[in-house]
Motif scaffolding. Structure first.
Motif, PDB file in Angstrom:
ATOM      1  N   GLU A  99      10.660  36.568  17.929  1.00  0.00           N
ATOM      2  CA  GLU A  99      11.484  37.570  17.885  1.00  0.00           C
ATOM      3  C   GLU A  99      11.715  37.804  16.443  1.00  0.00           C
ATOM      4  O   GLU A  99      11.779  36.867  15.671  1.00  0.00           O
ATOM      5  CB  GLU A  99      12.796  37.238  18.599  1.00  0.00           C
ATOM      6  CG  GLU A  99      12.515  37.106  19.983  1.00  0.00           C
ATOM      7  CD  GLU A  99      13.950  36.964  20.649  1.00  0.00           C
ATOM      8  OE1 GLU A  99      14.979  36.731  19.985  1.00  0.00           O
ATOM      9  OE2 GLU A  99      13.917  36.816  22.122  1.00  0.00           O
ATOM     10  N   SER A 100      11.814  39.140  15.803  1.00  0.00           N
ATOM     11  CA  SER A 100      11.795  39.589  14.419  1.00  0.00           C
ATOM     12  C   SER A 100      13.070  39.991  14.078  1.00  0.00           C
ATOM     13  O   SER A 100      13.596  40.009  12.941  1.00  0.00           O
ATOM     14  CB  SER A 100      10.953  40.569  13.904  1.00  0.00           C
ATOM     15  OG  SER A 100      11.155  41.582  14.931  1.00  0.00           O
ATOM     16  N   GLY A 101      14.039  40.497  15.114  1.00  0.00           N
ATOM     17  CA  GLY A 101      15.397  41.153  14.644  1.00  0.00           C
ATOM     18  C   GLY A 101      16.485  40.210  14.600  1.00  0.00           C
ATOM     19  O   GLY A 101      16.432  39.190  15.268  1.00  0.00           O
ATOM     20  N   LEU A 102      17.585  40.649  13.830  1.00  0.00           N
ATOM     21  CA  LEU A 102      18.631  39.768  13.832  1.00  0.00           C
ATOM     22  C   LEU A 102      19.683  40.773  14.455  1.00  0.00           C
ATOM     23  O   LEU A 102      19.841  41.659  13.995  1.00  0.00           O
ATOM     24  CB  LEU A 102      18.781  39.651  12.148  1.00  0.00           C
ATOM     25  CG  LEU A 102      19.878  38.367  11.837  1.00  0.00           C
ATOM     26  CD1 LEU A 102      19.295  36.930  12.428  1.00  0.00           C
ATOM     27  CD2 LEU A 102      20.140  38.304  10.430  1.00  0.00           C
TER      28      LEU A 102
ATOM     29  N   SER B  73       8.977  36.690  12.142  1.00  0.00           N
ATOM     30  CA  SER B  73      10.277  36.203  12.560  1.00  0.00           C
ATOM     31  C   SER B  73      11.397  36.802  12.085  1.00  0.00           C
ATOM     32  O   SER B  73      11.529  37.596  11.104  1.00  0.00           O
ATOM     33  CB  SER B  73      10.237  34.806  12.201  1.00  0.00           C
ATOM     34  OG  SER B  73      10.387  34.527  10.854  1.00  0.00           O
ATOM     35  N   MET B  74      12.421  36.425  12.740  1.00  0.00           N
ATOM     36  CA  MET B  74      14.000  36.972  12.212  1.00  0.00           C
ATOM     37  C   MET B  74      14.150  36.361  10.823  1.00  0.00           C
ATOM     38  O   MET B  74      13.508  35.308  10.529  1.00  0.00           O
ATOM     39  CB  MET B  74      14.894  36.643  13.207  1.00  0.00           C
ATOM     40  CG  MET B  74      15.407  35.123  13.066  1.00  0.00           C
ATOM     41  SD  MET B  74      16.732  34.573  14.082  1.00  0.00           S
ATOM     42  CE  MET B  74      16.187  34.345  15.854  1.00  0.00           C
TER      43      MET B  74
ATOM     44  N   ASN C  69      21.647  34.212  18.124  1.00  0.00           N
ATOM     45  CA  ASN C  69      20.958  35.624  18.009  1.00  0.00           C
ATOM     46  C   ASN C  69      20.869  36.213  19.418  1.00  0.00           C
ATOM     47  O   ASN C  69      20.261  37.170  19.279  1.00  0.00           O
ATOM     48  CB  ASN C  69      19.670  35.528  17.100  1.00  0.00           C
ATOM     49  CG  ASN C  69      19.199  36.800  16.606  1.00  0.00           C
ATOM     50  OD1 ASN C  69      19.995  37.511  16.054  1.00  0.00           O
ATOM     51  ND2 ASN C  69      18.121  37.047  16.870  1.00  0.00           N
TER      52      ASN C  69
END
Length: 366
Positions: A104-107, A154-155, A360
């Motif tokens: 997952e990349s978003g914060l 990544s996040m 998160n």
């Protein structure tokens, strides 16, 4: 050519009819054993639902989850993606060298805000003037190491740590990122392996003031096999089984765990849970609202309150050597406003111990 077209059309129609009949007479399955999640059930039809479109969405989810031979088709789909299309991901999971991770990349800023609201409520109401110290430690999830090693996005972990630590300034932050690596985590699961986190535990113990003088070590490794992590079923891949290792010694063997919900007292490890849907629940019995670990080897009163997620289940048994009692609290299952009914916070240290995975993910803290 005309006969060929007719044959193809007939076969196709028979195929569709067969699966339609199988779907109609198929008994809905409540839970997917391989994916470890509840499956969508037949929706209730209502006029309002038809108007707003929710019924059609529910029907779509139901048909997708209850499709006949679903697991077999999932495996076929995964085989096609991995072997024909030569892709390295399937079912939203990335796979490298046998390691599976959900990248997952978003914060999630709303999640962080919610988490800090809960943490600060606890601090202001129970810890601010209690005479003890407050600590915070953030557990990096497997994606932190997986993404760095294999080049996935990544996040922003640095930003997440910064926002959480700055949002709870009264807590002393204990950095454990440098004590871990990818190999410390199970290949097919989100969690770490207990026998691989001794440096992490020792780092926490030193900062908490229960270091070498309290922790005896001398652990015996005990094995449980075969273990299939949560990502094993979700990936639909036939990956090798793993082994759960749990550690014991003379002190840990005498420790007891009291469950405030059931009123029962057990040991640190619930071995019968290894054959349940969640084998990792052998550690402290799994997800529980509130537990108390008592260690008779520590005769003077030395207590700690830990607010934690499932990662703490395997770490806290080791840390219990340094305390007469550790109160283990999961505020996803017990309201923070009820804690004073069970815990005397006076002169007691507290530790917020949560993984980036939970911080998160907009947790349902009460």
């Amino acid at each position: 050519m005309k006969i060929k077209n007719i044959v193809v059309t007939v076969v196709f129609c028979l195929f569709i009819t067969l699966f339609f009949l199988l779907s109609v007479f198929h008994t809905p399955i409540e839970v997917s054993e391989s994916e470890r999640r509840p499956l969508a059930q037949a929706p209730e039809i209502s006029f309002q639902g038809i108007i707003n479109g929710s019924v059609m969405e529910d029907i779509e989810d139901f048909t997708a989850d209850q499709f006949p031979f679903r697991d077999s088709f999932r495996k076929l789909y995964t085989w096609y993606r991995m072997n024909v299309m030569q892709l390295k991901d399937t079912n939203d999971l990335a796979i490298e060298d046998g390691y599976i991770a959900k990248v997952e990349s978003g914060l999630n800023e709303k999640s962080i805000e919610k988490v800090l609201g809960s943490f600060n409520y606890i601090y202001e109401n129970y810890l601010k003037d209690n005479g003890g110290k407050t600590y915070l430690s953030i557990i990096p999830d497997k994606n932190y190491f997986f993404s760095e090693k294999y080049g996935y996005i990544s996040m922003d972990y640095d930003r997440l740590v910064k926002e959480i630590t700055e949002g709870l300034p009264a807590a002393e932050y204990i950095d454990i990122f440098g004590t871990l690596e990818l190999e410390d985590y199970y290949k097919t699961d989100t969690h770490w392996s207990q026998d691989k986190i001794l440096l992490t535990m020792e780092t926490l113990a030193q900062k908490l003031g229960v270091g070498e003088n309290f922790l005896g070590g001398g652990y015996k490794e005990n094995s449980l096999y075969p273990f299939y992590g949560v990502y094993h079923g979700q990936s639909a891949l036939d990956l090798p089984a793993e082994t759960i290792v749990y550690l014991t010694n003379d002190v840990l063997d005498k420790c007891t765990v009291f469950d405030y919900e059931t009123g029962k007292t057990t040991g640190l490890y619930t071995l019968e849970n290894f054959n349940s849907k969640e084998p990792y629940d052998v550690f402290l019995g799994g997800t529980k609202a509130m537990l108390r670990i008592d260690n008779p080897a520590v005769t003077e009163k030395k207590e700690l309150v830990v607010f934690r997620d499932s990662f703490g289940s395997s770490l806290l048994p080791l840390l219990s050597e340094g305390y007469s009692s550790i109160f283990v609290v999961d505020i996803r299952y017990i309201s923070a406003s009820m804690l004073e009914s069970y815990i005397d916070f006076e002169n007691v240290d507290a530790l917020f111990l949560y993984s980036t995975l939970i911080l998160n993910s907009n947790p349902s803290f009460k």
